[in-house]
Design an enzyme around this catalytic site. Structure first.
Site, mmCIF file in Angstrom:
data_model
loop_
_atom_site.group_PDB
_atom_site.id
_atom_site.type_symbol
_atom_site.label_atom_id
_atom_site.label_comp_id
_atom_site.label_asym_id
_atom_site.label_seq_id
_atom_site.Cartn_x
_atom_site.Cartn_y
_atom_site.Cartn_z
ATOM 1 N N THR A 1 0.843 -1.295 0.015
ATOM 2 C CA THR A 1 0.059 0.091 0.073
ATOM 3 C C THR A 1 0.680 1.319 0.029
ATOM 4 O O THR A 1 2.035 1.351 0.310
ATOM 5 C CB THR A 1 -1.046 0.028 1.523
ATOM 6 N N CYS A 2 0.388 2.566 -0.311
ATOM 7 C CA CYS A 2 0.883 3.823 -0.276
ATOM 8 C C CYS A 2 1.029 4.290 1.034
ATOM 9 O O CYS A 2 1.233 5.568 1.218
ATOM 10 C CB CYS A 2 0.256 4.731 -1.026
ATOM 11 N N ASP A 3 0.644 3.413 2.225
ATOM 12 C CA ASP A 3 0.988 4.018 3.403
ATOM 13 C C ASP A 3 2.309 3.599 4.212
ATOM 14 O O ASP A 3 2.906 2.496 3.821
ATOM 15 C CB ASP A 3 0.044 3.235 4.229
#
Lengths: 377, 377
Positions: free
Chosen positions: B324-326
């Site tokens: 994810t982009c986290d």
């Protein structure tokens, strides 16, 4: 809480926990960000809240979209976004997903390594690509690891290499960290970015675009600078580092676009003490916790304001926890949260500024609890 | 990995990420726990993995069930469990959920405060209740906060009060912490529990049951004591503290019942470095991360063994992260994980001992990624 949200709660008394998002606030945030940075194109970070109602509203207003996956791209297309307004901003993509995005018409891709660049070149030939560089993340409330981005020297080498691989070296991106309260952090990153632009220009490659990322904060417990202050600081930095040759700029607000538009309504399930001592701090257990949508309370990073129907009288310090059997499902224990002394089991509380990073973070079925319901009004 | 799971992967090549659980291992775990503590009734902690296939298997073997919510109670009933084999073990329950459980025939409830006791008395009159006491949680891998339980002195007072409220003071429960590797931790809690039993007996109230909770560990990276060792240590503690008047005992294994029965198959999405330096540690990005089912890697608490198709040759230290982009979606950075030098993008890896606390922790839609698929074979 906006009047519209308050009226919705009063009239509908929805089952808790639930999130209500006021779309007027989203529209207002868009307009304000656009006003603060009139020359930047806005790419809404879909991951913050991918609700169809939000995407549709932003499509109409002319927004572009920063996506993390093929399902997010499909959600934008379904909301009416043309493919040329969509960026595939995740630096970690399966080859099959790059190919799928390319087939759907997406032409702008992020990367931060030679491996990813080669994947894009193979599966999305001709695409415009931008390289993400590492920044320190200092001043941000949500931790920024070294997970994304590469060192500027490497970014320069990779962008030089891109043209030879059949893609268009288009620009540089960075992210100063989510909920970034220090406006000066953009200046440092822009200085580094301008140096990459100059280096490449000398070698005959003209970059076009600076992706300023997100990081625009929402007001939680502490005050934050306004969009105007950010806009002014960033515009000044751009002039300082790029002079007359200003690049195209894009910004990727997520939290700054939807955070303050949402309110979670929750019920107090239990208020209790752990011992017979009267001075023992009370525990307040809500029907939402870390696994029901409030994942960003991890390490108490994001401190949501909490208001109750009994505010105004005496308060006392409390520990606030979620409803699951997981001992890690404690929201605030170190942070000094105070709630009314006369708060009762069965009362509802409102958790403000919860429009971003809540619904989709929600666990699918942990402890048997359903994911967070949401209403977009 | 069992042969059955290996064969399933080879024959079906399921899309990744996915979890495959070998039900024979669950059955074997049940039998082993039953053999190790033959006098204890087993209440499976449904939250560890509420799959219908697991519940059905355990119903047939005679297991009881520890539930955290009404949907979990309903899942047990749907799998054929009689209501008298179900405990509502969450100390944080809405009044309406207590009433619903009571209506469904559930007659055993946990509490740790006067407020919860009063709710149970009102909405499940006549129920048997047990009070959870606080323990230190020392020696456990998964953090145990003070969220559940009360001090023993308070527990004694509340159990004394229970009869007057129209419920049956039935026993005491504790939890030594999930993934508890120190068998001695049960002795301390049993000593405290026995003192409560004696105190109440003197006041004319006879408690019947000790709920030993869970905590039985799964083998991740480190060796753990066997079920037999736990059983022997607990039996010795019971004799030491209760003498000839042994109480009924129940145990609530979750991780110990299903943890080692599952394997997650994941694909390597990207392997890259952050700089041009050859000694820079490589990042390995998988298609599953903290928000896709591996929530227990929070603070690197649970260290899952990871095996690849290229094991056996040279390895190198790596940082392992999710897709994810986290930026917080990093699985292991501080822990010394090593993976093969010749690991390639597109390879699959197997994450072992992932049968517990994975599927339901999975985020509903974070970054657009679907929740973890699972197969029970």
């Amino acid at each position: 809480m906006t009047e519209k949200i308050a009226r919705f709660f009063a009239e509908n008394r929805p089952a808790t926990p639930c999130l209500v998002v006021d779309l007027d606030v989203v529209a207002d945030n868009y307009d304000r960000l656009h006003g603060a940075l009139p020359d930047a194109r806005i790419f809404y970070a879909v991951k913050a809240n991918p609700a169809h109602e939000i995407l549709s509203l932003l499509v109409e207003r002319g927004s572009c979209f920063d996506t993390a996956s093929v399902p997010e791209i499909e959600a934008c297309l379904a909301a009416g976004a043309p493919a040329d307004r969509i960026s595939f901003g995740n630096t970690i993509k399966k080859a099959s997903d790059i190919a799928r995005a390319h087939a759907l018409g997406v032409g702008l891709f992020a990367f931060d390594s030679v491996e990813e660049l080669e994947k894009i070149a193979e599966h999305a030939p001709g695409a415009r690509v931008f390289c993400r560089i590492l920044t320190s993340g200092e001043g941000a409330d949500w931790p920024l690891s070294r997970k994304f981005g590469c060192e500027p020297e490497m970014a320069r080498d990779l962008l030089l290499r891109a043209a030879g691989l059949g893609v268009v070296p288009y620009g540089v991106s960075f992210h100063v960290g989510s909920q970034q309260r220090d406006v000066g952090q953009w200046d440092l990153a822009l200085s580094t970015t301008a140096a990459i632009f100059r280096d490449l220009e000398e070698k005959g490659v003209t970059l076009r675009m600076v992706n300023l990322g997100g990081g625009f904060p929402t007001r939680y417990l502490k005050d934050v600078p306004t969009s105007q202050e950010y806009g002014a600081a960033i515009a000044a930095s751009l002039r300082r580092h790029f002079g007359n040759r200003l690049p195209e700029t894009i910004i990727e607000p997520g939290r700054g676009m939807v955070g303050n538009a949402g309110v979670i309504r929750s019920e107090v399930v239990l208020i209790s003490r752990k011992s017979n001592r009267e001075d023992d701090r009370r525990w307040v257990y809500l029907d939402i916790g870390k696994f029901g949508g409030l994942a960003e309370t991890m390490d108490e990073a994001i401190k949501y304001p909490i208001v109750t129907e009994r505010d105004g009288g005496a308060t006392e310090p409390v520990i606030i926890a979620g409803p699951t059997c997981d001992s890690a499902d404690v929201l605030y224990e170190k942070t000094d949260y105070r709630l009314p002394v006369d708060l009762k089991i069965g009362d509802t509380v409102s958790i403000l500024a919860t429009g971003a990073y809540t619904t989709t973070y929600s666990a699918v079925n942990f402890n048997g609890f359903a994911p967070l319901r949401a209403y977009y009004i």
